[in-house]
Design a protein around this motif. Structure first.
Motif, PDB file in Angstrom:
ATOM      1  N   GLY A  58       3.593   1.061   6.117  1.00 36.33           N
ATOM      2  CA  GLY A  58       3.019   0.860   4.901  1.00 36.33           C
ATOM      3  C   GLY A  58       4.086   0.913   3.663  1.00 36.33           C
ATOM      4  N   THR A  59       5.204   1.369   3.965  1.00 38.46           N
ATOM      5  CA  THR A  59       6.362   1.391   2.935  1.00 38.46           C
ATOM      6  C   THR A  59       7.010   0.130   2.671  1.00 38.46           C
ATOM      7  N   GLY A  60       6.934  -0.300   1.529  1.00 37.52           N
ATOM      8  CA  GLY A  60       7.366  -1.613   1.089  1.00 37.52           C
ATOM      9  C   GLY A  60       9.091  -1.390   0.983  1.00 37.52           C
ATOM     10  N   HIS A  61       9.793  -2.335   1.039  1.00 35.36           N
ATOM     11  CA  HIS A  61      11.330  -2.387   1.236  1.00 35.36           C
ATOM     12  C   HIS A  61      11.819  -3.720   1.052  1.00 35.36           C
ATOM     13  N   GLN A  62      12.783  -3.874   0.201  1.00 35.57           N
ATOM     14  CA  GLN A  62      13.626  -5.064  -0.197  1.00 35.57           C
ATOM     15  C   GLN A  62      14.828  -4.972  -0.631  1.00 35.57           C
ATOM     16  N   ARG A  63      15.723  -5.941   0.140  1.00 33.43           N
ATOM     17  CA  ARG A  63      17.192  -5.795  -0.429  1.00 33.43           C
ATOM     18  C   ARG A  63      17.504  -6.432  -1.549  1.00 33.43           C
ATOM     19  N   LEU A  64      17.692  -5.951  -2.823  1.00 30.80           N
ATOM     20  CA  LEU A  64      18.377  -6.600  -3.855  1.00 30.80           C
ATOM     21  C   LEU A  64      19.397  -6.919  -4.187  1.00 30.80           C
ATOM     22  N   SER A  65      20.597  -6.339  -3.521  1.00 33.86           N
ATOM     23  CA  SER A  65      22.018  -6.766  -3.534  1.00 33.86           C
ATOM     24  C   SER A  65      22.664  -6.094  -2.198  1.00 33.86           C
ATOM     25  N   PRO A  79       0.681  -1.164   0.200  1.00 24.78           N
ATOM     26  CA  PRO A  79       0.256   0.056  -0.063  1.00 24.78           C
ATOM     27  C   PRO A  79       0.821   1.345   0.027  1.00 24.78           C
ATOM     28  N   ASN A  80       2.032   1.268   0.559  1.00 26.52           N
ATOM     29  CA  ASN A  80       2.730   2.377   1.063  1.00 26.52           C
ATOM     30  C   ASN A  80       1.845   3.208   1.797  1.00 26.52           C
ATOM     31  N   HIS A  81       2.562   4.444   2.264  1.00 29.32           N
ATOM     32  CA  HIS A  81       1.730   5.432   3.014  1.00 29.32           C
ATOM     33  C   HIS A  81       0.880   6.504   2.161  1.00 29.32           C
ATOM     34  N   PRO A  82      -0.428   6.661   2.376  1.00 33.30           N
ATOM     35  CA  PRO A  82      -1.224   7.737   1.614  1.00 33.30           C
ATOM     36  C   PRO A  82      -0.792   9.110   1.664  1.00 33.30           C
ATOM     37  N   PHE A  83       0.037   9.684   2.869  1.00 33.48           N
ATOM     38  CA  PHE A  83       0.441  10.875   2.835  1.00 33.48           C
ATOM     39  C   PHE A  83       1.851  11.102   2.939  1.00 33.48           C
ATOM     40  N   TRP A  84       2.472  10.258   3.821  1.00 33.79           N
ATOM     41  CA  TRP A  84       3.918  10.731   4.122  1.00 33.79           C
ATOM     42  C   TRP A  84       4.925   9.977   3.308  1.00 33.79           C
ATOM     43  N   PRO A  85       5.960  10.760   2.945  1.00 34.11           N
ATOM     44  CA  PRO A  85       6.853  10.039   2.173  1.00 34.11           C
ATOM     45  C   PRO A  85       8.093   9.480   2.851  1.00 34.11           C
ATOM     46  N   VAL A  87      -4.406  -1.293   4.436  1.00 35.11           N
ATOM     47  CA  VAL A  87      -5.092   0.217   3.921  1.00 35.11           C
ATOM     48  C   VAL A  87      -5.529   0.812   5.104  1.00 35.11           C
ATOM     49  N   VAL A  88      -6.142   0.028   6.086  1.00 38.52           N
ATOM     50  CA  VAL A  88      -7.115   0.680   6.964  1.00 38.52           C
ATOM     51  C   VAL A  88      -6.215   1.231   8.169  1.00 38.52           C
ATOM     52  N   THR A  89      -5.432   0.343   8.865  1.00 33.70           N
ATOM     53  CA  THR A  89      -4.232   0.612   9.736  1.00 33.70           C
ATOM     54  C   THR A  89      -3.383   1.556   9.495  1.00 33.70           C
ATOM     55  N   ILE A  90      -2.761   1.537   8.267  1.00 35.81           N
ATOM     56  CA  ILE A  90      -1.351   2.425   7.989  1.00 35.81           C
ATOM     57  C   ILE A  90      -1.964   3.909   8.446  1.00 35.81           C
ATOM     58  N   PRO A  91      -2.970   4.446   7.983  1.00 36.56           N
ATOM     59  CA  PRO A  91      -3.235   5.907   8.195  1.00 36.56           C
ATOM     60  C   PRO A  91      -3.313   6.318   9.605  1.00 36.56           C
ATOM     61  N   ARG A  92      -3.901   5.268  10.383  1.00 31.93           N
ATOM     62  CA  ARG A  92      -4.168   5.310  11.747  1.00 31.93           C
ATOM     63  C   ARG A  92      -2.632   5.536  12.520  1.00 31.93           C
TER      64      ARG A  92
END
Length: 200
Positions: A135-142, A46-52, A172-177
């Motif tokens: 909500g921010t996705g993250h993954q190590r590629l190398s 989902p990522n965060h709907p407002f924050w970077p 998507v419900v819990t992230i903005p809270r």
């Protein structure tokens, strides 16, 4: 966390060896402008709907006198971000839907994709710090063989690990809270994170 890192962390906390004090930590900070990255929902993440995502490049000086992981832990703790760990970053895409996370690179380099399939791959190196809103996705590629990260969390929120499409609807419900933290994990009460993550 590896047995070696677990042991080192315990010894440093008990003895103070290779661990900087509060004043020393403040002297190891470099003022940096935040790099901000916003990502859209890709259906899995989902990522965060407002924050970077906020990345501070080279924010922390890591002198040889101290264990670099201990420097980053002490910095995060001084700003109220705790429950720290030492390890790498998972090699599969994941996110946390009920808590924010900070990742400080203590050693080595890595390519990390943030934001899921619609995200962006960033090269991280020792001294860099990434602050991920819930909500921010993250993954190590190398990563280099010596890559080591310190992770920590603000005092409010609950750790969870989301990896599947089935997690998405609840997330998507819990992230903005998830509330805005009181302090930037790097620069404290007046840090740029608080301006980037404005209250709604």
């Amino acid at each position: 966390m590896s047995i070696l890192q677990t042991t080192k962390k315990a010894v440093e906390q008990v003895t103070g060896i290779a661990r900087p004090g509060r004043r020393e930590v403040a002297d190891l900070l470099r003022p940096r402008k935040p790099n901000e990255f916003r990502f859209s929902d890709d259906g899995l993440v989902p990522n965060h709907p407002f924050w970077p995502l906020v990345v501070y490049r080279g924010a922390v000086t890591l002198p040889e006198d101290f264990d670099p992981a201990a420097v980053i832990e002490a910095l995060f703790e001084a700003n109220g971000w705790g429950d720290s760990w030492r390890n790498g970053i998972y090699g599969y895409v994941h996110y946390h839907s009920r808590i924010h996370e900070v990742l400080g690179v203590a050693r080595g380099t890595a390519k990390v994709r943030f934001g899921g399939s619609k995200g962006r791959t960033l090269s991280l190196k020792a001294g860099d710090v990434a602050v991920l809103p819930a909500g921010t996705g993250h993954q190590r590629l190398s990563a280099s063989d010596d890559f080591l990260v310190v992770g920590a969390y603000p005092p409010s929120g609950t750790y969870d690990l989301c990896t599947t499409a089935a997690d998405h609807a609840k997330a998507v419900v819990t992230i903005p809270r998830v509330g805005r933290p009181r302090k930037d994990p790097v620069y404290g009460s007046n840090g740029p994170l608080l301006a980037a993550w404005k209250r709604d």
